[in-house]
Design an enzyme around this catalytic site. Structure first.
Site, PDB file in Angstrom:
ATOM      1  N   CYS A  64       0.823  -1.206   0.000  1.00  0.00           N
ATOM      2  CA  CYS A  64       0.000   0.000   0.000  1.00  0.00           C
ATOM      3  C   CYS A  64       0.861   1.263   0.000  1.00  0.00           C
ATOM      4  O   CYS A  64       1.431   1.602  -1.020  1.00  0.00           O
ATOM      5  CB  CYS A  64      -0.979  -0.029   1.181  1.00  0.00           C
TER       6      CYS A  64
ATOM      7  N   HIS B 194      -3.537  -5.123   0.459  1.00  0.00           N
ATOM      8  CA  HIS B 194      -2.935  -5.578   1.717  1.00  0.00           C
ATOM      9  C   HIS B 194      -2.968  -7.108   1.804  1.00  0.00           C
ATOM     10  O   HIS B 194      -3.959  -7.688   2.257  1.00  0.00           O
ATOM     11  CB  HIS B 194      -3.690  -4.993   2.916  1.00  0.00           C
TER      12      HIS B 194
ATOM     13  N   GLU C 219      -1.509  -8.901   3.890  1.00  0.00           N
ATOM     14  CA  GLU C 219      -1.540  -9.313   5.302  1.00  0.00           C
ATOM     15  C   GLU C 219      -2.968  -9.369   5.856  1.00  0.00           C
ATOM     16  O   GLU C 219      -3.206  -9.935   6.926  1.00  0.00           O
ATOM     17  CB  GLU C 219      -0.680  -8.371   6.154  1.00  0.00           C
TER      18      GLU C 219
END
Length: 259
Positions: free
Chosen positions: A125, A229, A231
């Protein structure tokens, strides 16, 4: 896996600066990382290490960014605050888009040090945006303002439950990790790449509005980044499996260690 064989992966810190106008603000600068980012790195057996700031009025000693770059096997550039427009030669269009100039300088130094040490750099990001700016690219300060007709790339209420499609471009390294074509991703950003930095190739775009979603350096240093993202990955939501991206980054880190 023993502690001697585990990869050591740096994670760039987010900054919380003192603010005298807010009584609840801390009196000292805080550095932090998101738990999800550390856990994402750990999911494939690597040891995450937050790299602290090596500047500021409290800094002491002679530890250098280069030493971290030589000690660690790679680095993940964290998401977070906007990039300061001055970093790419512009003035903020609005006061709330002034970004974090201190963090920019810290992270640009990290990118440069890890590239110089031959260690891989992966951006998430803001990390994608910072990498692009560090190599001479520019950003949209606000996609919805500067790119009429664009999708909603950041919904403050939905946050990581805001989704759209991304198109992985053929004949790219990313298309070898994720099948080319369209995939569902999360989207939590209001800024994005305007002018791509020299030496980089676009690997994925938002097919509805052309916003760049993934880039990779085409030369010697291993530098890659995505706008979404990984994660935040939750398979039950039907988003693309980002595990191959992490494994590719860690393989580059392992190769750098052997070299």
């Amino acid at each position: 896996m023993s502690h001697t064989t585990r990869l050591k992966i740096g994670i760039s810190a987010c900054f919380f600066h003192p603010d005298g106008e807010r009584k609840a603000a801390p009196s000292k600068t805080l550095l932090w990382i998101e738990q999800s980012t550390a856990h994402w790195v750990m999911s494939e057996g690597a040891l995450p290490v937050m790299v602290p700031s090596l500047a500021g009025d409290t800094f002491r000693g002679d530890v250098s960014v280069a030493e971290y770059a030589h000690w660690l096997d790679g680095i993940v550039m964290h998401g977070g605050a906007d990039v300061w427009p001055g970093s790419y030669g512009e003035q903020p269009l609005r006061p709330e888009w002034h970004g974090d100039r201190v963090r920019d300088a810290y992270e640009v130094a990290l990118v440069q040090a890890f590239v110089a040490a031959g260690k891989p750099v992966f951006g998430i990001c803001r990390g994608l945006q910072l990498i692009n700016v560090a190599h001479g690219g520019t950003l949209y300060q606000d996609i919805s303002t500067q790119k009429p007709g664009a999708l909603v790339h950041r919904d403050a209420a939905a946050y990581d439950l805001n989704f759209h499609e991304v198109e992985v471009l053929p004949d790219t390294r990313l298309s070898e990790l994720v099948p080319p074509g369209r995939h569902k991703i999360n989207s939590v950003h209001h800024q994005g790449i305007k002018d791509l930095a020299p030496g980089f190739r676009v690997e994925a775009v938002s097919p509805e509005d052309g916003v760049i979603e993934a880039i990779r350096h085409t030369g010697g240093p291993w530098v890659a980044a995505v706008q979404w993202h990984p994660e935040f990955h939750r398979p039950e939501l039907g988003v693309v499996d980002d595990t191959p991206l992490l494994r590719d980054f860690l393989e580059a880190a392992r190769a750098a260690r052997k070299a």
